[in-house]
Write a protein that holds these residues in place. Structure first.
Motif, PDB file in Angstrom:
ATOM      1  N   ARG A  66      51.064  39.449  50.218  1.00 19.80           N
ATOM      2  CA  ARG A  66      49.757  40.109  49.750  1.00 19.80           C
ATOM      3  C   ARG A  66      48.800  39.055  48.856  1.00 19.80           C
ATOM      4  NH1 ARG A  66      49.429  44.549  44.630  1.00 19.80           N
ATOM      5  NH2 ARG A  66      47.408  45.250  45.098  1.00 19.80           N
ATOM      6  N   ASP A  67      47.684  39.163  49.612  1.00 23.57           N
ATOM      7  CA  ASP A  67      46.685  38.296  48.878  1.00 23.57           C
ATOM      8  C   ASP A  67      46.273  38.760  47.394  1.00 23.57           C
ATOM      9  OD1 ASP A  67      44.386  36.815  48.057  1.00 23.57           O
ATOM     10  OD2 ASP A  67      42.991  37.255  49.769  1.00 23.57           O
ATOM     11  N   ILE A  68      46.798  38.078  46.541  1.00 31.99           N
ATOM     12  CA  ILE A  68      46.621  38.750  44.856  1.00 31.99           C
ATOM     13  C   ILE A  68      45.392  38.026  44.499  1.00 31.99           C
ATOM     14  CG2 ILE A  68      49.018  39.095  44.534  1.00 31.99           C
ATOM     15  CD1 ILE A  68      49.032  36.568  42.910  1.00 31.99           C
ATOM     16  N   THR A  69      44.684  37.168  45.036  1.00 31.93           N
ATOM     17  CA  THR A  69      43.480  36.481  44.675  1.00 31.93           C
ATOM     18  C   THR A  69      42.151  37.505  45.259  1.00 31.93           C
ATOM     19  OG1 THR A  69      43.509  35.064  46.427  1.00 31.93           O
ATOM     20  CG2 THR A  69      43.923  34.208  44.274  1.00 31.93           C
ATOM     21  N   ASP A  70      42.371  38.448  46.024  1.00 25.95           N
ATOM     22  CA  ASP A  70      41.452  39.444  46.497  1.00 25.95           C
ATOM     23  C   ASP A  70      40.892  39.980  45.337  1.00 25.95           C
ATOM     24  OD1 ASP A  70      40.083  41.626  47.154  1.00 25.95           O
ATOM     25  OD2 ASP A  70      41.127  41.582  49.221  1.00 25.95           O
ATOM     26  N   PRO A  71      39.662  39.898  44.916  1.00 22.09           N
ATOM     27  CA  PRO A  71      39.108  40.525  43.766  1.00 22.09           C
ATOM     28  C   PRO A  71      39.111  42.034  43.633  1.00 22.09           C
ATOM     29  CG  PRO A  71      37.275  40.042  45.457  1.00 22.09           C
ATOM     30  CD  PRO A  71      38.470  39.388  45.794  1.00 22.09           C
ATOM     31  N   ARG A  72      39.690  42.609  44.594  1.00 24.90           N
ATOM     32  CA  ARG A  72      39.990  44.217  44.645  1.00 24.90           C
ATOM     33  C   ARG A  72      41.258  44.631  44.129  1.00 24.90           C
ATOM     34  NH1 ARG A  72      38.332  45.255  50.673  1.00 24.90           N
ATOM     35  NH2 ARG A  72      39.606  43.210  50.768  1.00 24.90           N
ATOM     36  N   VAL A  73      42.126  43.497  43.706  1.00 26.01           N
ATOM     37  CA  VAL A  73      43.449  43.824  43.390  1.00 26.01           C
ATOM     38  C   VAL A  73      43.587  44.030  42.077  1.00 26.01           C
ATOM     39  CG1 VAL A  73      45.276  42.499  42.964  1.00 26.01           C
ATOM     40  CG2 VAL A  73      44.617  41.993  45.349  1.00 26.01           C
ATOM     41  N   ASN A  74      44.497  44.967  41.671  1.00 29.89           N
ATOM     42  CA  ASN A  74      44.814  45.346  40.153  1.00 29.89           C
ATOM     43  C   ASN A  74      45.696  44.122  39.621  1.00 29.89           C
ATOM     44  OD1 ASN A  74      45.849  46.305  37.947  1.00 29.89           O
ATOM     45  ND2 ASN A  74      45.150  48.539  38.661  1.00 29.89           N
ATOM     46  N   ALA A  75      44.834  43.334  38.836  1.00 28.64           N
ATOM     47  CA  ALA A  75      45.838  42.260  38.077  1.00 28.64           C
ATOM     48  C   ALA A  75      46.928  42.689  37.427  1.00 28.64           C
ATOM     49  CB  ALA A  75      44.882  41.430  37.311  1.00 28.64           C
ATOM     50  N   ASP A  76      46.979  43.738  36.715  1.00 27.21           N
ATOM     51  CA  ASP A  76      47.990  44.349  35.975  1.00 27.21           C
ATOM     52  C   ASP A  76      49.126  44.766  36.841  1.00 27.21           C
ATOM     53  OD1 ASP A  76      46.806  43.915  33.380  1.00 27.21           O
ATOM     54  OD2 ASP A  76      45.868  45.946  33.266  1.00 27.21           O
ATOM     55  N   VAL A  78      49.898  43.599  39.745  1.00 28.14           N
ATOM     56  CA  VAL A  78      50.344  42.257  40.178  1.00 28.14           C
ATOM     57  C   VAL A  78      51.317  41.437  39.269  1.00 28.14           C
ATOM     58  CG1 VAL A  78      50.103  39.927  40.980  1.00 28.14           C
ATOM     59  CG2 VAL A  78      48.723  41.648  41.833  1.00 28.14           C
ATOM     60  N   ARG A  79      50.807  41.584  37.619  1.00 30.56           N
ATOM     61  CA  ARG A  79      51.658  40.972  36.891  1.00 30.56           C
ATOM     62  C   ARG A  79      53.091  41.762  36.444  1.00 30.56           C
ATOM     63  NH1 ARG A  79      46.482  41.015  33.954  1.00 30.56           N
ATOM     64  NH2 ARG A  79      45.472  39.109  34.483  1.00 30.56           N
ATOM     65  N   ARG A  80      53.093  42.765  37.052  1.00 31.04           N
ATOM     66  CA  ARG A  80      54.140  43.719  36.641  1.00 31.04           C
ATOM     67  C   ARG A  80      55.508  43.072  37.521  1.00 31.04           C
ATOM     68  NH1 ARG A  80      51.995  49.848  37.445  1.00 31.04           N
ATOM     69  NH2 ARG A  80      50.587  49.745  35.683  1.00 31.04           N
ATOM     70  N   ASN A  81      55.108  42.311  38.544  1.00 34.03           N
ATOM     71  CA  ASN A  81      56.082  41.602  39.539  1.00 34.03           C
ATOM     72  C   ASN A  81      56.167  40.210  39.348  1.00 34.03           C
ATOM     73  OD1 ASN A  81      56.445  43.920  41.340  1.00 34.03           O
ATOM     74  ND2 ASN A  81      54.426  43.676  41.713  1.00 34.03           N
ATOM     75  N   ILE A  82      55.631  39.680  38.029  1.00 32.44           N
ATOM     76  CA  ILE A  82      55.756  38.169  37.662  1.00 32.44           C
ATOM     77  C   ILE A  82      56.087  38.157  36.418  1.00 32.44           C
ATOM     78  CG2 ILE A  82      54.616  36.035  37.865  1.00 32.44           C
ATOM     79  CD1 ILE A  82      52.669  37.179  39.807  1.00 32.44           C
ATOM     80  N   GLY A  83      57.336  37.538  36.277  1.00 36.19           N
ATOM     81  CA  GLY A  83      57.550  37.252  34.838  1.00 36.19           C
ATOM     82  C   GLY A  83      57.072  35.829  34.359  1.00 36.19           C
ATOM     83  N   VAL A  84      56.571  35.961  33.080  1.00 42.39           N
ATOM     84  CA  VAL A  84      55.951  34.620  32.379  1.00 42.39           C
ATOM     85  C   VAL A  84      56.521  34.313  31.221  1.00 42.39           C
ATOM     86  CG1 VAL A  84      54.054  33.272  32.103  1.00 42.39           C
ATOM     87  CG2 VAL A  84      54.136  35.130  33.741  1.00 42.39           C
ATOM     88  N   VAL A  85      57.000  32.989  31.107  1.00 37.90           N
ATOM     89  CA  VAL A  85      57.440  32.383  29.619  1.00 37.90           C
ATOM     90  C   VAL A  85      56.801  31.353  29.403  1.00 37.90           C
ATOM     91  CG1 VAL A  85      59.204  31.873  28.495  1.00 37.90           C
ATOM     92  CG2 VAL A  85      60.054  33.399  30.260  1.00 37.90           C
TER      93      VAL A  85
END
Length: 246
Positions: A66-76, A78-85
């Motif tokens: 899935r193209d997550i850089t598409d400006p129509r994408v809901n960033a929040d 997307v971030r639910r599927n990415i863990g960041v430390v």
């Protein structure tokens, strides 16, 4: 098979300064890709672009196709599927370890408190901190706080885990316990992109190492290949300097 992460010709410019220059990278299921390079080479910026904390100026980033850089994408979403430390633990000082981990589970993922706490305790057990659930961050060592931050990222079952210099803020004697945990995560098959200055750790945990220089991936390959027989003179100079410093 569709890679978990695919960056294609990603470019990022800050105030006329090119920070990422035509970066392409794929990360497959269960793969650990380690980014190395001098400070300012673009490692952290690439991770921030993947997590949509920065917008790319050109190119695309795909998560599970899935193209997550598409400006129509809901960033929040997307971030639910990415863990960041990050290198700073970013724990809430007024919340216990358990509450730090369950906050997003309850607020973002809408899990009931009892379920969230049971799950958080299982994750804390995984990182060796089951007995610290009721402690506040200021009662923990730096290494323990970083392990809590990793547990918090893992608690949401991320498709992708991003680790940005997670040992940089630690005293040398605490580095080992965090690196050992990351090594365990690798053994569990968690898909990871890791930016680090720890070359020994990179050699041990990476499936593939990417050397970034001036915003470009100058070369990449298996750890033994890149560390023992780098193709690029710039890579050889970097590794020699790091080795001399160590």
């Amino acid at each position: 098979m569709t890679p978990v992460l695919a960056c294609d010709s990603v470019r990022k410019v800050f105030h006329g300064n090119v920070v990422l220059d035509d970066v392409s990278l794929t990360v497959d299921e269960g793969e650990a890709v380690v980014l190395i390079g001098a400070s300012g080479s673009g490692k952290s910026t690439l991770l921030r672009c993947v997590n949509l904390l920065e917008t790319v100026d050109d190119g695309t980033i795909h998560l599970d196709g899935r193209d997550i850089t598409d400006p129509r994408v809901n960033a929040d979403e997307v971030r639910r599927n990415i863990g960041v430390v990050f290198q700073s633990y970013n724990l809430f000082p007024h919340l216990t370890v358990l509450d730090n981990i369950t906050l997003a589970l309850r607020r973002v993922h809408k899990r009931r408190r009892r379920d969230a706490e049971q799950h958080a305790r299982r994750v804390l057990d995984q990182v060796g901190l089951a007995d610290r659930a009721g402690a506040y961050p200021d009662r923990l060592s730096g290494g323990q706080q970083q392990r809590v931050a990793i547990a918090r990222a893992l608690a949401s079952y991320p498709r992708l885990l991003l680790l940005d210099e997670v040992t940089s803020a630690l005293d040398p004697e605490l580095v080992g316990e965090v690196l050992a945990l990351v090594h365990e995560l690798k053994g569990m098959g968690i898909t990871m992109v890791i930016a680090t200055h720890e070359m020994g750790f990179a050699r041990e945990v990476a499936d593939r190492v990417c050397f970034l220089d001036a915003g470009r991936i100058l070369e990449s390959g298996p750890p033994a290949e890149l560390f023992d027989a780098p193709r690029e003179e710039r890579t050889r100079r970097f590794l020699a300097r790091v080795s001399a410093r160590g």
